[in-house]
Motif scaffolding. Structure first.
Motif, PDB file in Angstrom:
ATOM      1  N   LEU A 171       0.821  -1.209   0.000  1.00  0.00           N
ATOM      2  CA  LEU A 171       0.000   0.000   0.000  1.00  0.00           C
ATOM      3  C   LEU A 171       0.854   1.257   0.000  1.00  0.00           C
ATOM      4  O   LEU A 171       0.425   2.309  -0.505  1.00  0.00           O
ATOM      5  N   GLY A 172       2.069   1.162   0.554  1.00  0.00           N
ATOM      6  CA  GLY A 172       2.978   2.303   0.521  1.00  0.00           C
ATOM      7  C   GLY A 172       3.320   2.708  -0.904  1.00  0.00           C
ATOM      8  O   GLY A 172       3.419   3.906  -1.221  1.00  0.00           O
ATOM      9  N   TYR A 173       3.485   1.726  -1.774  1.00  0.00           N
ATOM     10  CA  TYR A 173       3.735   2.030  -3.184  1.00  0.00           C
ATOM     11  C   TYR A 173       2.518   2.704  -3.816  1.00  0.00           C
ATOM     12  O   TYR A 173       2.659   3.637  -4.615  1.00  0.00           O
ATOM     13  N   LEU A 174       1.343   2.221  -3.494  1.00  0.00           N
ATOM     14  CA  LEU A 174       0.139   2.823  -4.066  1.00  0.00           C
ATOM     15  C   LEU A 174      -0.034   4.270  -3.595  1.00  0.00           C
ATOM     16  O   LEU A 174      -0.467   5.138  -4.359  1.00  0.00           O
ATOM     17  N   GLU A 175       0.326   4.523  -2.351  1.00  0.00           N
ATOM     18  CA  GLU A 175       0.258   5.897  -1.835  1.00  0.00           C
ATOM     19  C   GLU A 175       1.226   6.799  -2.591  1.00  0.00           C
ATOM     20  O   GLU A 175       0.899   7.946  -2.925  1.00  0.00           O
ATOM     21  N   ARG A 176       2.436   6.298  -2.865  1.00  0.00           N
ATOM     22  CA  ARG A 176       3.391   7.108  -3.614  1.00  0.00           C
ATOM     23  C   ARG A 176       2.880   7.363  -5.041  1.00  0.00           C
ATOM     24  O   ARG A 176       3.033   8.468  -5.570  1.00  0.00           O
ATOM     25  N   ALA A 177       2.275   6.356  -5.657  1.00  0.00           N
ATOM     26  CA  ALA A 177       1.723   6.539  -7.001  1.00  0.00           C
ATOM     27  C   ALA A 177       0.625   7.601  -6.982  1.00  0.00           C
ATOM     28  O   ALA A 177       0.537   8.436  -7.901  1.00  0.00           O
ATOM     29  N   GLU A 178      -0.201   7.584  -5.959  1.00  0.00           N
ATOM     30  CA  GLU A 178      -1.268   8.580  -5.843  1.00  0.00           C
ATOM     31  C   GLU A 178      -0.688   9.981  -5.676  1.00  0.00           C
ATOM     32  O   GLU A 178      -1.181  10.949  -6.258  1.00  0.00           O
ATOM     33  N   GLU A 179       0.386  10.090  -4.884  1.00  0.00           N
ATOM     34  CA  GLU A 179       1.033  11.388  -4.702  1.00  0.00           C
ATOM     35  C   GLU A 179       1.571  11.922  -6.020  1.00  0.00           C
ATOM     36  O   GLU A 179       1.411  13.106  -6.348  1.00  0.00           O
ATOM     37  N   LEU A 180       2.235  11.054  -6.786  1.00  0.00           N
ATOM     38  CA  LEU A 180       2.815  11.486  -8.051  1.00  0.00           C
ATOM     39  C   LEU A 180       1.744  11.804  -9.083  1.00  0.00           C
ATOM     40  O   LEU A 180       1.952  12.623  -9.977  1.00  0.00           O
ATOM     41  N   ASP A 181       0.586  11.149  -8.965  1.00  0.00           N
ATOM     42  CA  ASP A 181      -0.511  11.418  -9.891  1.00  0.00           C
ATOM     43  C   ASP A 181      -1.125  12.783  -9.618  1.00  0.00           C
ATOM     44  O   ASP A 181      -1.488  13.506 -10.543  1.00  0.00           O
TER      45      ASP A 181
END
Length: 334
Positions: free
Chosen positions: A229-239
């Motif tokens: 989920l940490g990776y998904l959070e980073r992807a959301e931040e970059l989006d």
């Protein structure tokens, strides 16, 4: 003191010349002229500092360089990252996700069919995963620039056979090539790619000829979900808010460390976080790889290049590259 100030000016002059070289707008002749003027001002300031007598206040060239440095720093802050450029095909889409309890839907999972580095069939897919089936995470290091520098990826495995790899990568514009130096000067945005192993691992081992290693991470089951989920959070931040890729401070290795620190806040800083080629050794020293083996054994058995070449584009690619890998292959014992 004046000699120290001269060194500072020299360093600032070098940094400014490279920053202008990578980011100064306008045609090449204009850029070269601006760089020449900047370097000339810096050199004149250094000479003046070395010649000035003790007790004489600074003025002239050193003061002029200070003013120019303030202007340059102000201009540098105006250069902002963007998600709206003409991107290279392999980083054209941004990963987005939807989490509903244990059910995760990933949009824009890359699953390219690579024949050569420039000949490929693009495929962006929507894939679904059940976090209740998440059972493993593997650290992959791909070496392309000597033993000290490697690209860091993490592959997650599920009990139903599904796998997905996460990788922080530079987001190249069409026609742009990677430059480690350019990564210090806002030359690339960052993107988080989610991909099939037959895409993102095979392109490195089989197509680009990089030396690739796979290590089973020693992560407790209850922490695996947090890392994923940490990776998904980073992807959301970059989006939602684009960011620059920085060769030193914001790259493929630092995100792994940041996520790991959420689980184990006491993880120490180490030079191997900067020299990413040694990151697996750092993980081993922190108890983060399969226990019961020496690091040399894990490294030797984790090299999957020959297995990847033999597997080719086989549907069993993921299984075959893990043959003999400690923590994955039950026949391998210390």
């Amino acid at each position: 003191m004046r000699a120290f100030l001269a060194l500072l000016v020299l360093g600032a002059c070098a940094w400014g010349a490279m920053a202008l070289g990578y980011r100064c707008p306008g045609p090449a002749p204009v850029r070269y002229l601006v760089i020449a003027l900047w370097v000339g001002l810096g050199v004149a300031a250094v000479i003046a500092l070395l010649r000035v007598r003790a007790g004489v206040p600074l003025k002239g060239w050193p003061l002029g360089f200070l003013i120019a440095m303030v202007v340059l720093a102000g201009w540098w802050q105006t250069i902002r990252p963007s998600n709206d450029r003409v991107w290279a095909t392999d980083v054209a889409q941004r990963l987005t996700s939807h989490v509903d309890g244990s059910h995760v839907t990933l949009h824009n999972v890359r699953n390219f069919e690579w024949r050569t580095a420039t000949d490929f069939t693009p495929r962006w897919e929507t894939r679904e995963y059940d976090l209740d089936n998440l059972v493993s995470a593997d650290l992959v290091l791909s070496y392309w620039m000597g033993p000290a520098i490697a690209h860091t990826l993490v592959s997650f495995g599920f009990s139903d056979g599904k796998r997905v790899v996460f990788s922080i990568e530079i987001r190249k514009k069409q026609g742009q090539r990677f430059s480690a130096v350019g990564g210090f000067f806002k030359d690339f945005e960052a993107t988080l790619v989610a991909a099939d192993e037959r895409d993102i691992l095979r392109v490195r081992s089989n197509v680009r000829g990089e030396t690739t290693y796979l290590y089973r991470l020693n992560i407790p089951p209850n922490a695996l979900r947090q890392v994923f989920l940490g990776y998904l959070e980073r992807a959301e931040e970059l989006d939602s808010e684009p960011a620059w890729y920085n060769t030193l401070t914001s790259n493929c290795t630092t995100i792994v460390f940041e996520i790991a620190r959420l689980i184990a806040p006491g993880l120490p800083l180490d030079y191997r976080l900067l020299l990413s080629g040694y990151f697996a050794e750092y993980a081993y020293d922190q108890g983060g790889l399969t226990p019961g083996f020496t690091y040399a054994q894990l490294q030797e058995r984790g090299n999957f290049v020959q297995r990847a070449l033999a597997a080719g584009d086989s549907p069993a690619f993921s299984t075959r590259i893990r043959e003999g890998v400690p923590g994955e292959d039950p026949k391998v014992t210390p």
